[in-house]
Design a protein around this motif. Structure first.
Motif, PDB file in Angstrom:
ATOM      1  N   ALA A   1       2.359   9.246  -5.648  1.00  4.13           N
ATOM      2  CA  ALA A   1       2.764  10.649  -5.535  1.00  4.13           C
ATOM      3  C   ALA A   1       3.890  11.046  -6.312  1.00  4.13           C
ATOM      4  O   ALA A   1       3.917  12.293  -7.023  1.00  4.13           O
ATOM      5  N   LEU A   2       4.829  10.067  -6.965  1.00  2.85           N
ATOM      6  CA  LEU A   2       5.776  10.493  -7.816  1.00  2.85           C
ATOM      7  C   LEU A   2       5.097  10.731  -9.010  1.00  2.85           C
ATOM      8  O   LEU A   2       5.423  11.716  -9.919  1.00  2.85           O
TER       9      LEU A   2
ATOM     10  N   THR B   1       0.900  -1.175   0.022  1.00  2.00           N
ATOM     11  CA  THR B   1      -0.044   0.034   0.261  1.00  2.00           C
ATOM     12  C   THR B   1       0.860   1.257  -0.151  1.00  2.00           C
ATOM     13  O   THR B   1       0.702   2.146  -0.608  1.00  2.00           O
ATOM     14  N   GLU B   2       2.042   1.294   0.670  1.00  2.00           N
ATOM     15  CA  GLU B   2       2.806   2.268   0.978  1.00  2.00           C
ATOM     16  C   GLU B   2       3.606   2.622  -0.398  1.00  2.00           C
ATOM     17  O   GLU B   2       3.734   3.749  -0.860  1.00  2.00           O
ATOM     18  N   LEU B   3       3.885   1.468  -0.975  1.00  2.00           N
ATOM     19  CA  LEU B   3       4.666   1.715  -2.240  1.00  2.00           C
ATOM     20  C   LEU B   3       3.675   2.188  -3.420  1.00  2.00           C
ATOM     21  O   LEU B   3       4.244   3.022  -4.113  1.00  2.00           O
ATOM     22  N   PHE B   4       2.467   1.762  -3.372  1.00  2.00           N
ATOM     23  CA  PHE B   4       1.546   2.255  -4.390  1.00  2.00           C
ATOM     24  C   PHE B   4       1.191   3.754  -4.182  1.00  2.00           C
ATOM     25  O   PHE B   4       1.334   4.548  -5.208  1.00  2.00           O
TER      26      PHE B   4
ATOM     27  N   GLU C   1       9.053  12.552  -3.859  1.00  2.00           N
ATOM     28  CA  GLU C   1      10.530  12.953  -4.320  1.00  2.00           C
ATOM     29  C   GLU C   1      11.373  11.938  -3.561  1.00  2.00           C
ATOM     30  O   GLU C   1      12.417  11.614  -3.756  1.00  2.00           O
ATOM     31  N   ASP C   2      10.709  10.901  -2.856  1.00  2.00           N
ATOM     32  CA  ASP C   2      11.389   9.882  -2.026  1.00  2.00           C
ATOM     33  C   ASP C   2      11.523   8.431  -2.750  1.00  2.00           C
ATOM     34  O   ASP C   2      10.959   7.577  -2.468  1.00  2.00           O
ATOM     35  N   ARG C   3      12.496   8.639  -3.729  1.00  2.00           N
ATOM     36  CA  ARG C   3      12.636   7.647  -4.273  1.00  2.00           C
ATOM     37  C   ARG C   3      13.433   6.432  -3.627  1.00  2.00           C
ATOM     38  O   ARG C   3      13.423   5.116  -3.825  1.00  2.00           O
ATOM     39  N   GLY C   4      14.411   6.911  -2.452  1.00  2.00           N
ATOM     40  CA  GLY C   4      14.963   5.932  -1.728  1.00  2.00           C
ATOM     41  C   GLY C   4      14.077   5.018  -0.960  1.00  2.00           C
ATOM     42  O   GLY C   4      14.278   3.962  -0.741  1.00  2.00           O
ATOM     43  N   ARG C   5      12.754   5.697  -0.496  1.00  2.00           N
ATOM     44  CA  ARG C   5      11.849   4.808   0.319  1.00  2.00           C
ATOM     45  C   ARG C   5      11.332   3.797  -0.695  1.00  2.00           C
ATOM     46  O   ARG C   5      10.921   2.652  -0.211  1.00  2.00           O
TER      47      ARG C   5
END
Length: 77
Positions: A36-37, A28-31, A43-47
């Protein structure tokens, strides 16, 4: 310090139900991060990379348990 995600030691102590919950939470968080991207708000590609690794770890541990390579923790009485 940045969050490094879940470790295999943390995942080993979880039972199958907890693993499934963590998997659902990570997906869910990845989705949400991907959304958002795509809309320009993220902007949080590392996450995103950390979440993908966490999902892979969860799948690996679940599969190893199915094959009998790794055992689930004993239920607490």
């Amino acid at each position: 310090m940045a969050n490094k995600g879940l470790t295999t030691a943390q995942l080993d102590v979880m039972d199958d139900e907890q693993l499934a919950q963590e998997l659902e939470k990570a997906k869910t968080e990845l989705f949400n991060l991907r959304f958002a991207l795509a809309t320009g708000a993220g902007e949080d590609r590392g996450r995103m990379a950390t979440l993908r690794r966490d999902i892979a770890r969860i799948y690996t541990i679940a599969h190893e348990r199915e094959l009998g390579i790794r055992t689930a923790p004993e239920p607490k009485e």
